[in-house]
Design a protein around this motif. Structure first.
Motif, PDB file in Angstrom:
ATOM      1  N   ALA A   1      34.383  91.943 -22.163  1.00  0.00           N
ATOM      2  CA  ALA A   1      34.560  91.359 -23.491  1.00  0.00           C
ATOM      3  C   ALA A   1      34.305  92.375 -24.588  1.00  0.00           C
ATOM      4  CB  ALA A   1      33.637  90.156 -23.648  1.00  0.00           C
ATOM      5  N   SER A   2      33.447  93.361 -24.321  1.00  0.00           N
ATOM      6  CA  SER A   2      33.121  94.353 -25.338  1.00  0.00           C
ATOM      7  C   SER A   2      34.213  95.398 -25.505  1.00  0.00           C
ATOM      8  CB  SER A   2      31.802  95.049 -24.988  1.00  0.00           C
ATOM      9  OG  SER A   2      31.957  95.871 -23.829  1.00  0.00           O
ATOM     10  N   SER A   3      35.156  95.464 -24.586  1.00  0.00           N
ATOM     11  CA  SER A   3      36.224  96.445 -24.672  1.00  0.00           C
ATOM     12  C   SER A   3      37.179  96.083 -25.803  1.00  0.00           C
ATOM     13  CB  SER A   3      36.994  96.500 -23.349  1.00  0.00           C
ATOM     14  OG  SER A   3      38.184  97.268 -23.509  1.00  0.00           O
ATOM     15  N   PRO A   4      37.602  97.069 -26.614  1.00  0.00           N
ATOM     16  CA  PRO A   4      38.592  96.778 -27.663  1.00  0.00           C
ATOM     17  C   PRO A   4      39.955  96.412 -27.087  1.00  0.00           C
ATOM     18  CG  PRO A   4      38.192  99.145 -27.486  1.00  0.00           C
ATOM     19  CD  PRO A   4      37.167  98.474 -26.629  1.00  0.00           C
ATOM     20  N   LEU A   5      40.130  96.596 -25.784  1.00  0.00           N
ATOM     21  CA  LEU A   5      41.404  96.275 -25.139  1.00  0.00           C
ATOM     22  C   LEU A   5      41.434  94.847 -24.597  1.00  0.00           C
ATOM     23  CD1 LEU A   5      41.967  99.618 -23.188  1.00  0.00           C
ATOM     24  CD2 LEU A   5      42.820  98.966 -25.443  1.00  0.00           C
TER      25      LEU A   5
ATOM     26  N   ILE B   1      45.131  94.377 -23.139  1.00  0.00           N
ATOM     27  CA  ILE B   1      46.318  95.010 -23.702  1.00  0.00           C
ATOM     28  C   ILE B   1      46.484  96.473 -23.292  1.00  0.00           C
ATOM     29  CG2 ILE B   1      46.220  93.471 -25.704  1.00  0.00           C
ATOM     30  CD1 ILE B   1      45.264  95.931 -27.355  1.00  0.00           C
ATOM     31  N   LEU B   2      47.740  96.908 -23.288  1.00  0.00           N
ATOM     32  CA  LEU B   2      48.101  98.326 -23.238  1.00  0.00           C
ATOM     33  C   LEU B   2      48.304  98.765 -24.682  1.00  0.00           C
ATOM     34  CD1 LEU B   2      49.198 101.037 -22.134  1.00  0.00           C
ATOM     35  CD2 LEU B   2      51.421  99.893 -21.805  1.00  0.00           C
ATOM     36  N   PRO B   3      47.421  99.611 -25.231  1.00  0.00           N
ATOM     37  CA  PRO B   3      47.539  99.970 -26.640  1.00  0.00           C
ATOM     38  C   PRO B   3      48.756 100.843 -26.910  1.00  0.00           C
ATOM     39  CG  PRO B   3      45.880 101.337 -25.590  1.00  0.00           C
ATOM     40  CD  PRO B   3      46.301 100.307 -24.567  1.00  0.00           C
ATOM     41  N   THR B   4      49.236 100.820 -28.133  1.00  0.00           N
ATOM     42  CA  THR B   4      50.341 101.688 -28.531  1.00  0.00           C
ATOM     43  C   THR B   4      49.893 103.144 -28.491  1.00  0.00           C
ATOM     44  OG1 THR B   4      49.720 101.568 -30.863  1.00  0.00           O
ATOM     45  CG2 THR B   4      51.291  99.911 -30.055  1.00  0.00           C
ATOM     46  N   VAL B   5      50.870 104.039 -28.505  1.00  0.00           N
ATOM     47  CA  VAL B   5      50.574 105.474 -28.521  1.00  0.00           C
ATOM     48  C   VAL B   5      49.707 105.829 -29.727  1.00  0.00           C
ATOM     49  CG1 VAL B   5      51.613 107.758 -28.820  1.00  0.00           C
ATOM     50  CG2 VAL B   5      52.644 106.141 -27.239  1.00  0.00           C
ATOM     51  N   ASN B   6      49.948 105.179 -30.852  1.00  0.00           N
ATOM     52  CA  ASN B   6      49.194 105.475 -32.070  1.00  0.00           C
ATOM     53  C   ASN B   6      47.776 104.928 -32.024  1.00  0.00           C
ATOM     54  OD1 ASN B   6      51.512 106.675 -33.178  1.00  0.00           O
ATOM     55  ND2 ASN B   6      52.224 104.731 -34.016  1.00  0.00           N
TER      56      ASN B   6
ATOM     57  N   TYR C   1      53.835  96.290 -30.733  1.00  0.00           N
ATOM     58  CA  TYR C   1      54.302  97.485 -31.441  1.00  0.00           C
ATOM     59  C   TYR C   1      53.328  97.978 -32.512  1.00  0.00           C
ATOM     60  CZ  TYR C   1      58.589  95.602 -29.387  1.00  0.00           C
ATOM     61  OH  TYR C   1      59.515  95.063 -28.512  1.00  0.00           O
ATOM     62  N   VAL C   2      52.291  97.187 -32.809  1.00  0.00           N
ATOM     63  CA  VAL C   2      51.271  97.607 -33.781  1.00  0.00           C
ATOM     64  C   VAL C   2      49.980  97.931 -33.032  1.00  0.00           C
ATOM     65  CG1 VAL C   2      49.990  97.023 -35.872  1.00  0.00           C
ATOM     66  CG2 VAL C   2      52.313  96.111 -35.524  1.00  0.00           C
ATOM     67  N   GLN C   3      49.477  96.930 -32.290  1.00  0.00           N
ATOM     68  CA  GLN C   3      48.284  97.147 -31.462  1.00  0.00           C
ATOM     69  C   GLN C   3      48.634  97.366 -29.993  1.00  0.00           C
ATOM     70  OE1 GLN C   3      48.200  94.601 -33.884  1.00  0.00           O
ATOM     71  NE2 GLN C   3      46.891  95.818 -35.232  1.00  0.00           N
ATOM     72  N   TYR C   4      49.642  96.658 -29.465  1.00  0.00           N
ATOM     73  CA  TYR C   4      49.900  96.764 -28.032  1.00  0.00           C
ATOM     74  C   TYR C   4      51.391  96.908 -27.717  1.00  0.00           C
ATOM     75  CZ  TYR C   4      50.952  91.673 -28.244  1.00  0.00           C
ATOM     76  OH  TYR C   4      51.472  90.437 -28.541  1.00  0.00           O
ATOM     77  N   CYS C   5      51.636  97.387 -26.496  1.00  0.00           N
ATOM     78  CA  CYS C   5      52.997  97.490 -25.959  1.00  0.00           C
ATOM     79  C   CYS C   5      53.232  96.479 -24.841  1.00  0.00           C
ATOM     80  CB  CYS C   5      53.246  98.900 -25.430  1.00  0.00           C
ATOM     81  SG  CYS C   5      53.277 100.146 -26.733  1.00  0.00           S
ATOM     82  N   ALA C   6      52.167  95.934 -24.295  1.00  0.00           N
ATOM     83  CA  ALA C   6      52.236  94.914 -23.240  1.00  0.00           C
ATOM     84  C   ALA C   6      50.813  94.435 -22.998  1.00  0.00           C
ATOM     85  CB  ALA C   6      52.839  95.475 -21.958  1.00  0.00           C
ATOM     86  N   TYR C   7      50.672  93.354 -22.252  1.00  0.00           N
ATOM     87  CA  TYR C   7      49.345  92.926 -21.832  1.00  0.00           C
ATOM     88  C   TYR C   7      49.465  92.056 -20.588  1.00  0.00           C
ATOM     89  CZ  TYR C   7      50.210  88.447 -24.383  1.00  0.00           C
ATOM     90  OH  TYR C   7      50.732  87.257 -24.852  1.00  0.00           O
ATOM     91  N   HIS C   8      48.327  91.877 -19.900  1.00  0.00           N
ATOM     92  CA  HIS C   8      48.304  90.949 -18.761  1.00  0.00           C
ATOM     93  C   HIS C   8      47.178  89.959 -18.938  1.00  0.00           C
ATOM     94  CE1 HIS C   8      44.802  92.328 -16.236  1.00  0.00           C
ATOM     95  NE2 HIS C   8      44.962  93.432 -16.942  1.00  0.00           N
ATOM     96  N   SER C   9      47.320  88.820 -18.285  1.00  0.00           N
ATOM     97  CA  SER C   9      46.330  87.755 -18.376  1.00  0.00           C
ATOM     98  C   SER C   9      46.567  86.772 -17.237  1.00  0.00           C
ATOM     99  CB  SER C   9      46.429  87.053 -19.736  1.00  0.00           C
ATOM    100  OG  SER C   9      45.406  86.074 -19.880  1.00  0.00           O
TER     101      SER C   9
ATOM    102  N   GLY D   1      34.621  98.768 -20.080  1.00  0.00           N
ATOM    103  CA  GLY D   1      35.612  97.701 -20.093  1.00  0.00           C
ATOM    104  C   GLY D   1      37.043  98.148 -19.912  1.00  0.00           C
ATOM    105  N   SER D   2      37.289  99.428 -19.619  1.00  0.00           N
ATOM    106  CA  SER D   2      38.653  99.910 -19.387  1.00  0.00           C
ATOM    107  C   SER D   2      39.080  99.605 -17.956  1.00  0.00           C
ATOM    108  CB  SER D   2      38.752 101.419 -19.629  1.00  0.00           C
ATOM    109  OG  SER D   2      38.532 101.733 -20.988  1.00  0.00           O
ATOM    110  N   GLU D   3      40.357  99.273 -17.789  1.00  0.00           N
ATOM    111  CA  GLU D   3      40.900  99.005 -16.461  1.00  0.00           C
ATOM    112  C   GLU D   3      41.595 100.238 -15.908  1.00  0.00           C
ATOM    113  OE1 GLU D   3      41.497  94.185 -16.922  1.00  0.00           O
ATOM    114  OE2 GLU D   3      43.275  95.446 -16.762  1.00  0.00           O
ATOM    115  N   ILE D   4      42.147 100.108 -14.715  1.00  0.00           N
ATOM    116  CA  ILE D   4      42.691 101.243 -13.971  1.00  0.00           C
ATOM    117  C   ILE D   4      43.790 101.990 -14.719  1.00  0.00           C
ATOM    118  CG2 ILE D   4      44.313  99.727 -12.726  1.00  0.00           C
ATOM    119  CD1 ILE D   4      43.913 101.532 -10.272  1.00  0.00           C
ATOM    120  N   GLY D   5      44.619 101.259 -15.474  1.00  0.00           N
ATOM    121  CA  GLY D   5      45.704 101.916 -16.193  1.00  0.00           C
ATOM    122  C   GLY D   5      45.295 102.497 -17.524  1.00  0.00           C
TER     123      GLY D   5
END
Length: 334
Positions: free
Chosen positions: A31-35, A47-52, A214-222, A286-290
């Motif tokens: 929960a503490s992860s910004p992702l 989420i998968l964050p954007t390149v930026n 396109y602002v914060q993420y490019c994809a996510y899973h749940s 809190g980061s995952e494998i990817g």
């Protein structure tokens, strides 16, 4: 230090309490992860964050730590849903498209993923059931594909990258459940449903529009529960190379949008395999494998230097994934 703390707590509280404490700590870490984003009712996405956005996040390193939850341990069945309105229109009346080739690249990737290099890397991770480690198996296949031509619902959010065209996670779940009923598909912890939306369609986690495509993420899973059955899924916005692909990344399929989407889809499938309910494998931060290898591709040794993976005669440019075995990012498993 953590081991000494656990010994002390175990002495005071006993083994049953220790397990509860560990799972509470794991939930707090994720929960503490910004992702990891969580709504007021407890529903979460990763989420998968954007390149930026990625370089601005707090640095995190491995290893991945097992936190007690399930993994996709046996053969994984993947499902591709391509949402392309028959009208060819978005909510604001703008044109939208998703070519047959774009669909084929991503359908092939989901079908080829099992029994190849990235999935082989997953085999070092496991779940514990009745005290026994059950390792992820390098097996899987595409179990279904569907093109939904229904129109997008009225925008439930405001994505600044796609003004007037936005669906929330709740609307995405409604779409997925509708397709599952129509196709007779059922959920389960060894099934992964990926929903691909067409060009120009944005999304946000919820109506607050605080985290969007396109602002914060490019994809996510749940995942969500259909009764007592988990439905594991991902949101796969249309591939945008300007924010969802590292600059200069080659396109082995001569379709940059499709290739950008395929690496995001691979990222989400890998994370869902190792952490389907957001309580299995992730780092202390809190980061995952990817996440630890996002936008890192390694050596392009296939297709004249344009691809880093070749599965069943198909070429892909897919991000690396984290290996506890080597404490780094890899193209092929241990």
């Amino acid at each position: 230090m953590r081991n000494r703390l656990l010994v002390c707590v175990q002495f005071l509280l006993g083994c049953a309490s220790i397990s509860s404490l560990l799972f509470s700590l794991a939930a707090a870490q994720e929960a503490s992860s910004p992702l990891t984003l969580r709504s007021s009712d407890g529903h979460a996405i990763h989420i998968l964050p954007t390149v930026n956005l990625a370089p601005t996040l707090p640095p995190d390193v491995g290893p991945l730590v097992y936190n007690g939850g399930p993994v996709m341990q046996s053969s994984v069945s993947t499902y591709a849903i391509f949402w392309l309105p028959a009208s060819g229109k978005l909510q604001n009346g703008g044109a939208t498209t998703m070519t047959a080739h774009y669909q084929a690249v991503n359908r092939n990737m989901l079908g080829d993923y099992g029994a190849h290099g990235i999935d082989n890397n997953n085999t070092q991770y496991y779940q514990i059931s009745s005290g026994v480690k059950q390792y992820i198996q390098n097996r899987g296949s595409l179990a279904g594909s569907y093109i939904d031509t229904d129109s997008y619902p009225t925008s439930g959010c405001s994505d600044s990258a796609t003004p007037g065209n936005c669906i929330t996670d709740a609307q995405l779940e409604t779409e997925l459940q509708k397709v599952m009923v129509a196709k007779g598909w059922t959920g389960g912890l060894n099934k992964m449903f990926e929903v691909f939306t067409s060009s120009g369609e944005g999304s946000c986690f919820d109506s607050s529009s605080s985290s969007c495509a396109y602002v914060q993420y490019c994809a996510y899973h749940s995942y969500y529960l259909n009764g007592s059955t988990p439905v594991v899924y991902s949101n796969e916005p249309f591939g945008d190379t300007s924010v969802c692909q590292a600059s200069g990344t080659p396109s082995p399929n001569s379709d940059p949008s499709a290739d950008a989407a395929s690496t995001a889809a691979s990222h989400e499938l890998t994370e869902a395999t190792t952490d389907p309910e957001l309580d299995a494998w992730f780092t202390a931060g809190g980061s995952e494998i990817g996440d630890l290898c996002a936008y890192i591709y390694g050596s392009n040794t296939w297709d004249g230097g344009k691809a880093n993976q070749m599965w069943n005669g198909h070429f892909y440019e897919l991000q690396l994934e984290y290996s506890n075995h080597v404490l780094g990012c890899v193209q092929v498993g241990p």
